[in-house]
Scaffold this active site. Sequence first.
Site, mmCIF file in Angstrom:
data_model
loop_
_atom_site.group_PDB
_atom_site.id
_atom_site.type_symbol
_atom_site.label_atom_id
_atom_site.label_comp_id
_atom_site.label_asym_id
_atom_site.label_seq_id
_atom_site.Cartn_x
_atom_site.Cartn_y
_atom_site.Cartn_z
ATOM 1 N N GLY A 1 -22.613 -25.300 -8.828
ATOM 2 C CA GLY A 1 -21.223 -25.090 -8.430
ATOM 3 C C GLY A 1 -20.473 -26.413 -8.458
ATOM 4 N N GLN A 2 -21.221 -27.488 -8.726
ATOM 5 C CA GLN A 2 -20.621 -28.831 -8.742
ATOM 6 C C GLN A 2 -19.902 -29.116 -10.063
ATOM 7 O OE1 GLN A 2 -23.403 -28.201 -10.205
ATOM 8 N NE2 GLN A 2 -24.749 -29.947 -10.500
ATOM 9 N N GLY B 1 -23.280 -41.391 -9.917
ATOM 10 C CA GLY B 1 -23.265 -40.175 -9.113
ATOM 11 C C GLY B 1 -22.242 -40.273 -7.999
ATOM 12 N N GLY C 1 -21.793 -37.206 -5.977
ATOM 13 C CA GLY C 1 -21.918 -35.929 -5.265
ATOM 14 C C GLY C 1 -22.016 -36.038 -3.762
ATOM 15 N N GLU C 2 -22.278 -37.232 -3.256
ATOM 16 C CA GLU C 2 -22.502 -37.347 -1.806
ATOM 17 C C GLU C 2 -21.748 -38.494 -1.154
ATOM 18 O OE1 GLU C 2 -27.122 -36.668 -1.351
ATOM 19 O OE2 GLU C 2 -26.618 -37.634 -3.230
#
Lengths: 751, 285
Positions: free
Chosen positions: A469-470, A702, A704-705
């Site tokens: 879903g990212q 990255g 994502g976090e």
Amino acid sequence: MAIGKSVPMLDSVARVTGTVPYASNLKLPDMLVGKVFRSSVPHARTIKLDVSAAEQLPGVVAIVTAADFAGDDTPNLHFGSTIQDQPVVAGDRIRFIGEPVALIAAESVVIADQAMDLIELEYEEIPAIFDAEEALLPGAPVLHEAFPDNLLGHSKLRRGDIEAGFAAADEIFEEVFSSPVAQQASLETQVAAARWKDGKLTVWTGSQSPYTVRRVLSAIFDLDVEDVRVIVPPLGGGFGGKGNIRTQPMAAALAWKVGDRPVKLVMTRAEEFLTVTKHAAKIIVKSGVKLDGTFTARKVTIYWNAGAYASSSAHLVPAGMLRALGPYRIPAGHVDSYGIYTNLPIAAAYRGAMSSQGVFAHESHMDTIAHRLGIDPLELRIKNLLRTDDIFATGERLHDIHFVECLEAAADGLGWHEPLQRENGTVKKRGRGVAVMMKNTIANSSSECRIKLDAEGRVTLYTSTVETGQGGHTAMAQIAAEALGVPIEALTVIGPDTAETPPDAQTASSRSTHMMGNAVLNGAASLRQHLAEAAAPILEWSPEDLSVADGYVFVTTQPQERIPYAEVLGRKNIAALTATGKYWTNEGKLDPETGQGISTPDWHQGAGACEVEVDTQTGKVTVLRYHSASFAGRVVNPTLAGLQNDGNVIFGLGASLLEEVAIDGGQITNPNLSDYMLPSFLDIPVELKNVSLEAEGSTFQGIGEMTLPPVAPAIANAIYDAVGARIRDLPLTAEKVLRVIHEQGEADDEQ
Amino acid sequence: MNYELLQPDSLSGAMEALAQHGDEAKVLAGGTAVVLMLQQKLIAPTVLVSIGRVPDLDHIRTEPDGLHIGPLTILRDMERSSVIQRRFPLLAQACGEVGNVRIRNQATLGGNLAEADYASDPPTALLALGAQVTATSVRGARTIPLEDFLVGFYTTDLEPDELITDIFIPASTPGSRMTYLKYKSRSSEDRPCTGVAAIAAFGAKTCTDLRVAVGAACEVPQRLPAVESLARGQALTDELIGEIAAGYADSIETLEDIRGSARYRTQMIRVHVYRALEELRNGHR
Ligand SMILES: Cc1cc2nc3c(=O)[nH]c(=O)nc-3n(C[C@H](O)[C@H](O)[C@H](O)COP(=O)(O)OP(=O)(O)OC[C@H]3O[C@@H](n4cnc5c(N)ncnc54)[C@H](O)[C@@H]3O)c2cc1C
């Protein structure tokens, strides 16, 4: 140019219209329903498990218990990606409430439910332990005989002379912080369907780690890895909870016992809380500081509550160690990161894994120090933040470091240097806070892909990157489209399917865009090479003289001499050209006694700044404005990157203000989304902004976090700024804030 | 989950089904509570009696004595009803604060009352309004004041064979001011930590009548007539408001749950009774 463009997510229409083929919706011919019979006590020796009445119930096809693993030709009961301590179903020992004890395959949910009531379990309870620190004390109940002190891992970082550092300090600060058990709460719960045919196993599952699932399943069933096929449709969220291996062994064992029919196992929301959680952590931070705000030493001790089985904690506890000191110049740094067994459900990665807890601690601590020394919290950070070429506590030289830019971008966005109206004559007060984070990524892992160009000019990318879903598949398609010089519409992304898509470590730790993205670049480069070789005889030039771009192979010095890709294949009568790409890192071999070495190929970097309003009569905190920044290196898709940054903040509001798995005697008492509270859309800050920072010459990093771990400390620091209340245990509930405001008031009255 | 679903299309049909199956039956209205309970195996009825096809259970009808509301009226319609907004704005507020719009489009008023979950909004508003519930069965109909209807924790005065068929709100003193304050200690879509409903009528300078109900912090919503009467004939000064707020906070036995401890709830009652009365005095609706 496809990179840098906000192309819509490839499956956005399907997601909105509800046509994504989630594993949860999978229907196979003849499929049976799987159900799990679970323990109701936290720690026990099983005396007798009687499933005979349940087996007789019409419509029950098979029941799996530990007895099915007892013979010579049976599968192995225990599994684990690193430490093989977890039974597929509990055998003679039960270690947490909700542990699977028996598995039922039945024709329907109703029948499976009836069968559950017919299973009889006799046990003898033994003392249980739920608190991680207490589990280390002598005499504490022991969960696994092989780990007599309940310690599944102890990671150590040792840099500099810590005692001399503290001795040289003008002030010493020591604080204790804690984070509760939380749950990843993906919209789609855990799911696995399994089918056996001719001694081969196929599993359809919502997993972030298809190749780990394949490896572990092959070990359980003594199969060649090629005889296990793992197919992963798009996920309805993962957030770390679907990493490693979760419900797949149970589904596979059920289908194995059934024999010729597939079995599907879907966790209910309540079972989701029993399947995976976020580590509760207690963190003690001690710092030695000079009056001018220079650090002399920092010591951090972390107790991670891993729950009953090691699972991913085995490799997460060392990661937690690396993220504990914070991104600061500190000459002497010691960290002890303890992973501890307790009689609770398994803890594992939770978006911002092993960072959120530590960042809450060190960033709250930074503000405590700043306030005591009378230094602006932003200034104290900027003064001490690590820069490129600094040496980190692991002894490694840092590259591509942008902590200062991240923090300044967030703080400037908020208007840190502008005056703040703290009060408006009401009971509400405002304050501001900042925080910054650093996180290593998986140090030695690899990603592979395969790219196929067909005679119609269509490109198929085979990748085991999971679409959670990212927008992972969209990013890969953009990278491939650009590297091959084709429009994004020419791209189809396939995978993960271990029978078709090459290995990838996992879709976790924000590694995919970096690792798989570079594998795609690598694969595209070799596909271009293949094209040049195929076109050389047609163009009558040697391949070295040819270039491949924008849909054509052309002569580098005479670009008008060119031929479209499709024509190359057509004229050479080639159905398709295929190339593979690979990217890997091989770091992370740290000295076990000192943690010295190269810990990560890249550092993940992010920051946040916020303004909150605190109702001083209720303690209720409203986050009014939030600005975040992450270091993205090179942005593939600005909209999707922005959604990751903002999504992190929204996700982080939950863990900061609301989320806590309530546990009473090992029993989770709020395993539903009415009692376990997630933020709603109305809780999103009215002003929510983000920046993805890029750098010249940098590759995809990255994101994502990165903007998640700063959320809790930024809010905690803003609360302190508003009302002088320092809360050291998450979540920052209204009641806690009010209690500290009142204590503060009483303390002031006494003075 | 092994039950039979009945969908009677008349009131008498529904009542007969309930009379026949007694304890084994469960009424199904919007299902927002029933379905959760079924899933969590908190109830195991053998018959579900859906009342969705029973005609005329979703009325909002003005009559000379007051307002009659049908039990099947969804909370979203309550929130948006112009009659309710005009005559009993606190009830529109309380219904409009329930959960989220998806819930309010499905949840019914009758279901909300029959559920008797302490962490609810509409009952507190209805208590302040002096509402009455009509329960009907094959044995006949009876009208129950809300304070007698709500007996305790998830418990009402309804017999297993009875259906709520009407909720009646008597007309209030013209010119009354009223408000409902929902305090959510967690997310914006959470159930209440405390709810305060307050209605005041004012003379030239003084308050002529005050009704305050407190809910969600205790097993059932409560009014304290002795404390309310402190306001009668008095100007609502800060001091008097503080006294009334303290009266409520001191007298109500609060409960503890995931939304707050008993002690915190006592504090929240005080804060929100004060805020509600301040709002009424200052003339806002
Ligand atoms: C996510 C969520 C959030 C919520 N938030 C709030 C909130 O903030 N505030 C709040 O007040 N409530 C809240 N609720 C509760 C909600 O308001 C109730 O569940 C709802 O009103 C019940 O109505 P229903 O029609 O769905 O009832 P059902 O679920 O159909 O029935 C509920 C109960 O009432 C009985 N019943 C229904 N109708 C009748 C009748 N006419 N006669 C006799 N018995 C009957 C049923 O047998 C059952 O016992 C929330 C619920 C959910 C799921």
